[in-house]
Write an enzyme that holds these catalytic residues in place. Structure first.
Site, PDB file in Angstrom:
ATOM      1  N   ASP A   1       3.365  10.132   9.218  1.00 53.66           N
ATOM      2  CA  ASP A   1       3.637  10.345   7.791  1.00 53.66           C
ATOM      3  C   ASP A   1       4.549  11.546   7.504  1.00 53.66           C
ATOM      4  O   ASP A   1       4.196  12.474   6.762  1.00 53.66           O
ATOM      5  CB  ASP A   1       2.315  10.507   7.009  1.00 53.66           C
ATOM      6  CG  ASP A   1       1.356   9.330   7.190  1.00 53.66           C
ATOM      7  OD1 ASP A   1       1.780   8.304   7.745  1.00 53.66           O
ATOM      8  OD2 ASP A   1       0.184   9.441   6.778  1.00 53.66           O
TER       9      ASP A   1
ATOM     10  N   TRP B   1       0.840  -1.194   0.000  1.00 51.37           N
ATOM     11  CA  TRP B   1       0.000   0.000   0.000  1.00 51.37           C
ATOM     12  C   TRP B   1       0.876   1.245   0.000  1.00 51.37           C
ATOM     13  O   TRP B   1       1.627   1.408  -0.988  1.00 51.37           O
ATOM     14  CB  TRP B   1      -1.114  -0.064   1.069  1.00 51.37           C
ATOM     15  CG  TRP B   1      -0.802  -0.063   2.522  1.00 51.37           C
ATOM     16  CD1 TRP B   1      -1.002   0.956   3.399  1.00 51.37           C
ATOM     17  CD2 TRP B   1      -0.284  -1.164   3.290  1.00 51.37           C
ATOM     18  NE1 TRP B   1      -0.638   0.559   4.665  1.00 51.37           N
ATOM     19  CE2 TRP B   1      -0.204  -0.717   4.630  1.00 51.37           C
ATOM     20  CE3 TRP B   1       0.139  -2.438   3.000  1.00 51.37           C
ATOM     21  CZ2 TRP B   1       0.291  -1.519   5.660  1.00 51.37           C
ATOM     22  CZ3 TRP B   1       0.625  -3.244   4.028  1.00 51.37           C
ATOM     23  CH2 TRP B   1       0.683  -2.779   5.328  1.00 51.37           C
ATOM     24  N   ASP B   2       0.852   2.128   0.977  1.00 58.95           N
ATOM     25  CA  ASP B   2       1.547   3.430   0.863  1.00 58.95           C
ATOM     26  C   ASP B   2       2.951   3.259   0.261  1.00 58.95           C
ATOM     27  O   ASP B   2       3.745   2.461   0.771  1.00 58.95           O
ATOM     28  CB  ASP B   2       1.717   4.078   2.233  1.00 58.95           C
ATOM     29  CG  ASP B   2       0.401   4.447   2.876  1.00 58.95           C
ATOM     30  OD1 ASP B   2      -0.658   4.056   2.373  1.00 58.95           O
ATOM     31  OD2 ASP B   2       0.444   5.119   3.914  1.00 58.95           O
TER      32      ASP B   2
ATOM     33  N   GLU C   1      -3.755  12.950   5.462  1.00 56.32           N
ATOM     34  CA  GLU C   1      -2.668  11.980   5.589  1.00 56.32           C
ATOM     35  C   GLU C   1      -1.595  12.191   4.530  1.00 56.32           C
ATOM     36  O   GLU C   1      -1.839  12.735   3.468  1.00 56.32           O
ATOM     37  CB  GLU C   1      -3.229  10.557   5.430  1.00 56.32           C
ATOM     38  CG  GLU C   1      -4.454  10.290   6.285  1.00 56.32           C
ATOM     39  CD  GLU C   1      -4.794   8.824   6.374  1.00 56.32           C
ATOM     40  OE1 GLU C   1      -4.419   8.218   7.372  1.00 56.32           O
ATOM     41  OE2 GLU C   1      -5.429   8.292   5.456  1.00 56.32           O
TER      42      GLU C   1
HETATM   43  O1  LIG Z   1      -1.147   1.759   7.210  1.00 61.08           O
HETATM   44  C1  LIG Z   1      -1.033   2.970   7.840  1.00 61.08           C
HETATM   45  C2  LIG Z   1      -0.640   4.051   6.854  1.00 61.08           C
HETATM   46  O2  LIG Z   1      -1.674   4.177   5.867  1.00 61.08           O
HETATM   47  C3  LIG Z   1      -2.216   5.511   5.909  1.00 61.08           C
HETATM   48  C4  LIG Z   1      -2.470   6.043   4.508  1.00 61.08           C
HETATM   49  O3  LIG Z   1      -2.836   5.040   3.612  1.00 61.08           O
HETATM   50  O4  LIG Z   1      -3.367   5.520   6.718  1.00 61.08           O
HETATM   51  C5  LIG Z   1      -4.538   4.902   6.201  1.00 61.08           C
HETATM   52  C6  LIG Z   1      -5.532   4.537   7.251  1.00 61.08           C
HETATM   53  O5  LIG Z   1      -6.700   4.049   6.629  1.00 61.08           O
HETATM   54  C7  LIG Z   1      -6.790   2.670   6.252  1.00 61.08           C
HETATM   55  O6  LIG Z   1      -7.409   1.956   7.264  1.00 61.08           O
HETATM   56  C8  LIG Z   1      -8.777   2.325   7.520  1.00 61.08           C
HETATM   57  C9  LIG Z   1      -9.274   1.422   8.601  1.00 61.08           C
HETATM   58  O7  LIG Z   1      -8.758   0.165   8.475  1.00 61.08           O
HETATM   59  C10 LIG Z   1      -9.631   2.105   6.267  1.00 61.08           C
HETATM   60  O8  LIG Z   1     -10.937   2.575   6.509  1.00 61.08           O
HETATM   61  C11 LIG Z   1      -9.040   2.873   5.158  1.00 61.08           C
HETATM   62  O9  LIG Z   1      -9.778   2.584   4.004  1.00 61.08           O
HETATM   63  C12 LIG Z   1      -7.596   2.456   4.977  1.00 61.08           C
HETATM   64  O10 LIG Z   1      -6.992   3.224   3.942  1.00 61.08           O
HETATM   65  O11 LIG Z   1      -4.930   3.593   8.110  1.00 61.08           O
HETATM   66  C13 LIG Z   1      -5.121   4.005   9.450  1.00 61.08           C
HETATM   67  C14 LIG Z   1      -5.253   2.823  10.360  1.00 61.08           C
HETATM   68  O12 LIG Z   1      -6.349   2.035  10.099  1.00 61.08           O
HETATM   69  C15 LIG Z   1      -6.306   4.932   9.409  1.00 61.08           C
HETATM   70  O13 LIG Z   1      -6.352   5.761  10.520  1.00 61.08           O
HETATM   71  C16 LIG Z   1      -5.972   5.663   8.150  1.00 61.08           C
HETATM   72  O14 LIG Z   1      -7.022   6.429   7.637  1.00 61.08           O
HETATM   73  C17 LIG Z   1      -1.105   6.343   6.514  1.00 61.08           C
HETATM   74  O15 LIG Z   1      -1.540   7.551   7.097  1.00 61.08           O
HETATM   75  C18 LIG Z   1      -0.486   5.411   7.520  1.00 61.08           C
HETATM   76  O16 LIG Z   1       0.867   5.731   7.755  1.00 61.08           O
END
Ligand SMILES: OC[C@H]1O[C@@](CO)(OC[C@@]2(O[C@H]3O[C@H](CO)[C@@H](O)[C@H](O)[C@H]3O)O[C@H](CO)[C@@H](O)[C@@H]2O)[C@@H](O)[C@@H]1O
Length: 570
Positions: A301, A126-127, A393
């Protein structure tokens, strides 16, 4: 032979950049025109539609942000207001069928095919970020392109939704200078493994009760293009879980630096170092909300860059939340951003009554206090989104044509009550690192979103149903690269989970407006994970050292001659 080979790879990389054909202004204008689709809103077909802030009947008109620059140390924080964010819906197409995309077509990520290839069979991806210098130039190293991705091992049994608590930074590489058309469908990225040695990251939480740790997003800086020294900035995460699998304490998020070295020979790329991890920043609860104030705080981030106007001064942008106790109902008229006497304006009281004050994202700023980038001081946030959205983010600072763009990604689900927008990347433009940033495109902020239906009746969620809207969550974590190329990862397409690199797309930027370039790639879709360098780092001494250290297919004679070359060059 060696010289020829190195020179060859340099030429190939630079030739790739300069081979772009000259294009006349008229042809350029034509190439940017987006074909109107049936049902498209009145501005359909216009170039760069967002520059004017025309009102839309039934919606408020946002206040124009001056883009005035302030000293980076100043306390001014620009606002992404409710009136701004409402322009996404104001400019959406109300005539489309339920579940269909209603966003302005110029701002929509083209459809990702459902038969996308996996980037790698063994890891979810992912990221993703690239090897950059202080100006965000994107480097190949000794003829190899290198990327860094959050990964989770499929073979360990982790599903895509388990990824966050098992995230490890992995790296991938591929030969530079090969056109996308000659690469394998998945971009041809070779997985190099985890970047950080087992257990090294956990030292940041030594002596605490936290039992689960993960490596979250960041950035990688090539400290000097003539050497192999690199600095990783990332987010150290620690969680605890009870028997029911719930978090029992706020997670710990620490922005951390770790130094390493990149190596490459004829056959592969590898890294050493990353054994020492220096905690740089924990949220202070004064400028940036911390876990004591909100167990669901966001702090992560990091992305670093040098101030172009003050060489040697380095800044970091990062994701944060406005400091204060969770649930404090204190959004202001400035956070709402309405003009006086606007008949469509909400009152502060009305907004607070919806609970929108639980969403208070910001984009943070810190300044480096030493040249090794190992000491940082918080500065006030650059942008706040109080009562608008809870997460901004992976922010990045992107400087083009004298303008300072901040790009940041956000989710539909993190919008506050009463405002709406798609999963995607949002942009803000100003005239300095700290500015009264103007949200891009109709003043809304949206730059590139997944096809999303914003016209749903209350209580209906077409986008949550892949049969109704199969692409509302097709891509996420967009990262804007040189020349407006944008990479991201595939989340879900037609119900199929991704965990793979998306096709690269391209946006054209002009002032406070942007359009998706549908002439790029195939109807706007480039190669999967086509993440190319725009600069080449050639490190002859490091290359020879790496050849010798790997004893790569060299005859004793060549080995001896290389050693003498190396001795002579030191
Ligand atoms: O993996 C953590 C890194 O990913 C980032 C950016 O992609 O945060 C994404 C984030 O959202 C993901 O999880 C959500 C819940 O599971 C989901 O609803 C969403 O669709 C996903 O993209 O991951 C965190 C933890 O769950 C959430 O708070 C964020 O929105 C990045 O910021 C992090 O470094």
């Amino acid at each position: 032979m060696l010289t020829l080979l190195l020179a060859g790879s340099t030429v190939a990389t630079f030739a790739g950049q300069s081979a772009r054909a000259q294009i006349s202004p008229d042809a350029l204008r034509e190439s940017l025109r987006v074909a109107p689709r049936p049902g498209m809103m009145p501005h359909g077909g216009r170039l760069f539609p967002g520059s004017s802030l025309n009102g839309v009947p039934g919606f408020p008109l946002p206040t124009v942000h001056s883009q005035k620059a302030y000293d980076p140390q100043d306390s001014f924080t620009a606002k992404w207001t409710r009136a701004d964010a409402m322009q996404i819906k104001a400019h959406s197409d109300t005539s489309v069928a339920a579940g269909q995309n209603s966003l302005p077509q110029q701002l929509v990520m083209p459809d990702v095919p459902a038969d996308f290839p996996a980037t790698n069979p063994d890891v979810w991806v992912w990221d993703t970020w690239t090897l950059i210098d202080k100006k965000a130039n994107q480097f190949s190293y000794n003829g190899w392109e290198v990327i860094f991705c959050l990964t989770a091992d499929k073979n360990a049994g982790y599903g895509f939704d388990d990824r966050h608590t098992h995230a490890r930074i992995g790296y991938f590489y591929r030969r530079a200078g090969v056109p996308a058309s000659r690469r394998p469908a998945n971009g041809g990225w070779i997985y190099g493994g985890h970047l950080i040695p087992e257990g090294a990251q956990e030292q940041v939480f030594a002596g605490t009760d936290y039992t689960i740790t993960a490596e979250w997003s960041g950035s990688m800086r090539l400290l000097d293009p003539t050497s192999n020294k690199v600095s990783l900035f990332y987010t150290d995460m620690a969680f605890n879980r009870n028997a029911a699998g719930q978090d029992i304490t706020p997670s710990q998020a620490v922005i951390t630096q770790s130094l390493g070295q990149i190596h490459a020979d004829f056959n592969h790329v590898w890294f050493t170092g990353f054994t020492t991890h220096t905690p740089l920043l924990r949220p202070d609860g004064v400028l940036y909300q911390n876990g004591a104030q909100n167990p669901y705080y966001n702090f992560r981030d990091p992305f670093t860059f040098e101030d172009p106007q003050h060489p040697g001064v380095n800044y970091m942008v990062f994701e944060g939340n406005t400091a204060g106790q969770r649930g404090t109902a204190d959004c202001t008229a400035e956070d709402l951003g309405y003009r006086t006497n606007d008949p469509h304006a909400e009152t502060v009281q009305q907004v607070l009554s919806t609970g929108a004050y639980y969403q208070k994202a910001n984009i943070g700023l810190a300044v480096a206090e030493d040249s090794s980038l190992s000491k940082w001081k918080f500065l006030p946030p650059l942008i706040s989104a109080n009562c608008v959205n809870d997460q901004t983010e992976r922010p990045q600072m992107y400087i083009k044509d004298g303008k300072y763009y901040i790009f940041t990604i956000s989710h539909r689900t993190t919008y506050a009550a009463g405002v709406d927008g798609p999963d995607g990347v949002y942009g803000f433009v100003g005239n300095g690192i700290r500015s009264d940033f103007q949200p891009m495109n109709y003043g809304s902020g949206l730059m590139l979103g997944n096809p999303t239906d914003l016209n749903e009746a209350a209580g209906t969620d077409y986008d949550a149903n892949p049969n109704q809207n199969p692409r509302a969550f097709q891509s996420y974590s967009h990262y804007v690269m040189p020349d407006g190329l944008v990479e991201s990862f595939i989340d879900t397409v037609e119900g199929r989970r991704g965990g793979a690199l998306s096709p690269t797309v391209k946006v054209r930027l002009r002032g406070d407006a942007s359009v998706v370039d549908t002439r790029y790639g195939n109807n706007g879709l480039g190669g999967y994970g086509d993440i190319s360098a725009n600069r080449a780092a050639i490190n002859v001494v490091g290359f020879i050292q790496d050849l010798i250290s790997q004893k790569t297919q060299l005859s004793a004679d060549t080995n001896t001659r290389m050693r003498s070359f190396l001795n002579a060059s030191q």
